[in-house]
Design an enzyme around this catalytic site. Structure first.
Site, PDB file in Angstrom:
ATOM      1  N   ASP A  36       0.634  -1.258  -0.087  1.00  0.00           N
ATOM      2  CA  ASP A  36       0.180  -0.080  -0.022  1.00  0.00           C
ATOM      3  C   ASP A  36       1.058   1.076  -0.010  1.00  0.00           C
ATOM      4  OD1 ASP A  36       0.696  -0.009   2.599  1.00  0.00           O
ATOM      5  OD2 ASP A  36      -0.979  -1.052   3.233  1.00  0.00           O
ATOM      6  N   LYS A  58      -4.973   3.545  -1.340  1.00  0.00           N
ATOM      7  CA  LYS A  58      -5.587   4.821  -1.977  1.00  0.00           C
ATOM      8  C   LYS A  58      -4.713   5.558  -3.141  1.00  0.00           C
ATOM      9  CE  LYS A  58      -7.740   5.644   2.015  1.00  0.00           C
ATOM     10  NZ  LYS A  58      -7.787   6.654   3.316  1.00  0.00           N
ATOM     11  N   MET A 173      -2.232   8.816  12.096  1.00  0.00           N
ATOM     12  CA  MET A 173      -3.480   9.075  11.730  1.00  0.00           C
ATOM     13  C   MET A 173      -4.302  10.404  12.325  1.00  0.00           C
ATOM     14  SD  MET A 173      -4.578   5.104  10.987  1.00  0.00           S
ATOM     15  CE  MET A 173      -4.271   4.667  12.791  1.00  0.00           C
TER      16      MET A 173
HETATM   17  N1  SAH Z   1       1.882   0.654  10.695  1.00  0.00           N
HETATM   18  C1  SAH Z   1       2.440   1.763  10.620  1.00  0.00           C
HETATM   19  C2  SAH Z   1       1.101   2.847  10.945  1.00  0.00           C
HETATM   20  C3  SAH Z   1       0.024   2.566   9.980  1.00  0.00           C
HETATM   21  S1  SAH Z   1      -0.906   3.924  10.260  1.00  0.00           S
HETATM   22  C4  SAH Z   1       3.670   2.071  11.462  1.00  0.00           C
HETATM   23  O1  SAH Z   1       3.939   1.313  12.182  1.00  0.00           O
HETATM   24  O2  SAH Z   1       4.123   3.089  11.065  1.00  0.00           O
HETATM   25  C5  SAH Z   1      -0.820   5.278   9.162  1.00  0.00           C
HETATM   26  C6  SAH Z   1      -0.239   6.372   9.649  1.00  0.00           C
HETATM   27  O3  SAH Z   1       1.372   6.268  10.154  1.00  0.00           O
HETATM   28  C7  SAH Z   1      -0.116   7.834   9.071  1.00  0.00           C
HETATM   29  O4  SAH Z   1      -1.428   8.261   9.145  1.00  0.00           O
HETATM   30  C8  SAH Z   1       0.747   8.499   9.545  1.00  0.00           C
HETATM   31  O5  SAH Z   1       0.388   9.240  10.935  1.00  0.00           O
HETATM   32  C9  SAH Z   1       1.773   7.534  10.191  1.00  0.00           C
HETATM   33  N2  SAH Z   1       2.748   7.210   9.239  1.00  0.00           N
HETATM   34  C10 SAH Z   1       3.378   6.269   8.558  1.00  0.00           C
HETATM   35  N3  SAH Z   1       4.448   6.513   7.684  1.00  0.00           N
HETATM   36  C11 SAH Z   1       4.789   7.751   7.915  1.00  0.00           C
HETATM   37  C12 SAH Z   1       5.813   8.687   7.499  1.00  0.00           C
HETATM   38  N4  SAH Z   1       6.674   8.185   6.701  1.00  0.00           N
HETATM   39  N5  SAH Z   1       5.871   9.792   7.796  1.00  0.00           N
HETATM   40  C13 SAH Z   1       4.966  10.195   8.652  1.00  0.00           C
HETATM   41  N6  SAH Z   1       3.675   9.701   9.393  1.00  0.00           N
HETATM   42  C14 SAH Z   1       3.703   8.243   8.912  1.00  0.00           C
END
Ligand code: SAH
Length: 505
Positions: A36, A58, A173
């Site tokens: 994704d 998306k 998020m």
């Molecule tokens: N499993 C992921 C989180 C998924 S939820 C993890 O462990 O990082 C998705 C959210 O993760 C986004 O809305 C944002 O808040 C955060 N996120 C993921 N990658 C990011 C990035 N490179 N920079 C900033 N926020 C990030």
């Protein structure tokens, strides 16, 4: 029948280097990769050429695949006996719905493994210079979903407890609810001047950070149109950023650099760009191919000791020369008594890898310089072999012939047009997502222009730094209507990178 398996793999927060070894191996061995938006697309280059890549995130023109559809997809592919790698941003079990996917697999009796990843909750603040814990600031942190409407009755989040009970709060998020999150924390007693950082697209070249307080960050974010995906960090640790910021200080921070060399040769330049904080974007415009006719090369290889000199002008030349020698069941001993010249340091290195010492490397890496250097060394009547590309310039053989040498310019490989996704490249240029273009030879420019086939080249390159490895490449660029902005002083990859750094992009 072969039984399938699903690997739920954490791809890390975006920087493709931030994946585990195990995760990377899962990409390499997968028959199907389901990924994704948050997983770095650059990781997909490690996939097998025939692996099926399925995007389920998306995008502006498509709806995201529903979670139950993704679950079904994993089940179906594994049932078909395939190795499925489900690549998820960050860690698969941190708000990634990885738990739900695993449950479905269990219910359907599908074998699976989890490969944890580096979560954005910790890595993204780190890339913004914010440690989530610090002895002087806090000894704990919490990762909280910002997706839940804070005004909802019976919230799963104990706002009254987290507001003051935990030092560092990391919301994922949460951009849509930023204002409400701040309100809620203040309502339950967190001081209004508590520092807050928003970090968007963390660990990637697009990383941007915005700092404020619980009181003003929502307004600041609105002004700056700061959107998802971003991490929200609340707590005193945010202040450490002033001292500890490092990623955003790198010289190529925020820059995406196009690498047009052949796939085999791109890596040295790409690695250097990464080290400097930029993002290399490999788009090979040339591909190295075998000669159409091996006759002349084989003839030369069969009588190597009859030459006085062999002059190698590229790493490709060296590699393909020895590959063919091997095919003919011969080795370096054929070069006994023959003097060897290499046109540059990389070519020399390539020769040394075959256990050969080079007799002469010119101080400057152009045909003209080699000629001056070889004067006096090459005697009239000497036989000189030039194992080169089909399109190499004629100046070197001509000058050697003028010295009285018997020159044999033998096609050892061909440089042909590569077939990349030119449409994607064009779109990136239109959206100004490429900041620097690098050209390491005339053929890279020529093929770039041909592949792009744009009638608005000037417009596409407006504001883009165009870096050339030397005057010959620059003049080809000029002829083709590509305006070179920086040119290397030393005609090497290092020289090219130095020129980009000096250009103050
Ligand atoms: N499993 C992921 C989180 C998924 S939820 C993890 O462990 O990082 C998705 C959210 O993760 C986004 O809305 C944002 O808040 C955060 N996120 C993921 N990658 C990011 C990035 N490179 N920079 C900033 N926020 C990030």
């Amino acid at each position: 029948m072969k039984t399938g398996i699903v690997y739920l793999v954490g791809a890390g927060p975006g920087d493709p280097g931030l994946i585990t070894k195990k995760g990377y191996q899962c990409i390499e061995k997968a028959d199907v990769i389901v990924y994704d938006r948050l997983a770095s697309p650059r990781l997909l280059t490690a996939a097998k050429p025939d692996a099926e890549l399925i995007y389920v995130g998306k995008s502006p023109d498509r709806h995201a695949m529903k979670q139950h559809e993704i679950n079904q997809l994993l089940v179906d592919k594994a049932r078909a006996g395939l190795v499925v790698t489900r690549l998820k941003g960050g860690d698969p079990f941190v708000f990634g719905r990885g738990g739900e996917e695993a449950e479905t697999l269990v219910e359907n009796n599908i074998k699976f493994e989890v490969v944890p990843g580096i979560t954005s909750a910790v890595a993204v603040p780190a890339y913004a210079g914010i440690p989530v814990t610090h002895r002087d600031a806090t000894s704990n942190f919490a990762v909280i979903t910002g997706n839940e409407d804070p005004t909802k009755e019976g919230s799963n989040i104990a706002w009254d407890k987290i507001a003051t009970g935990i030092g560092t709060l990391v919301f994922l998020m949460g951009m849509g609810n930023l204002h409400l999150i701040c309100e809620k924390l203040m309502q339950y007693g967190r001081p209004a001047d508590t520092p807050v950082a928003l970090v968007r697209w963390g660990t990637r070249p697009e990383q941007r950070t915005l700092v404020g307080t619980l009181e003003d960050i929502a307004e600041k974010a609105k002004q700056a149109e700061f959107k998802n995906p971003a991490v929200i960090v609340v707590g005193e640790v945010v202040n450490l950023r002033e001292k500890l910021s490092w990623f955003e200080k790198k010289p190529l921070y925020g820059k995406r650099v196009l690498v047009t060399r052949s796939r085999e040769q791109a890596s040295i330049l790409s690695r250097r760009i990464e080290e400097l904080g930029g993002e290399p974007w490999e788009f090979p415009t040339i591909r190295v191919a075998e000669p159409e006719d091996y006759g002349p090369l084989d003839k030369a290889l069969n009588q190597l000791s009859s030459y006085r000199w062999v002059v190698f002008t590229s790493v490709n030349g060296v590699k393909l020369f020895f590959k063919r020698l091997r095919t003919l069941n011969k080795d370096v001993r054929e070069l006994y008594g023959v003097k060897i010249c290499a046109i540059g340091p990389k070519t020399r290195e390539a020769l040394e890898n075959y256990g050969l010492l080079v007799d002469y490397v010119p101080g400057e890496y152009r045909a003209e310089q080699i000629i001056t250097g070889l004067e006096g060394k090459v005697q009239p009547g000497d036989r000189v072999l030039l194992p080169r590309a089909d399109i190499a310039r004629k100046i070197l053989p001509q000058a050697l012939a003028e010295m009285g040498a018997q020159v044999e310019d033998v096609v050892t490989y061909r440089t042909v047009l590569s077939t990349g996704n030119a449409g994607e490249l064009k779109e990136m240029l239109e959206r100004k997502e490429l900041h620097v273009l690098t050209f390491t030879s005339s053929s890279t420019v020529r093929n770039f222009v041909e592949l792009l086939a744009a009638d608005n080249l000037n417009e596409l390159l407006e504001g883009v730094t165009v870096a050339s490895i030397g005057p010959i490449t620059s003049s080809t660029a000029k002829e083709l209507g590509v305006k070179v902005t920086v040119e290397a002083e030393e005609y090497t990859i290092e020289g090219l990178v130095d020129a980009i750094l000096k250009s103050n992009i």
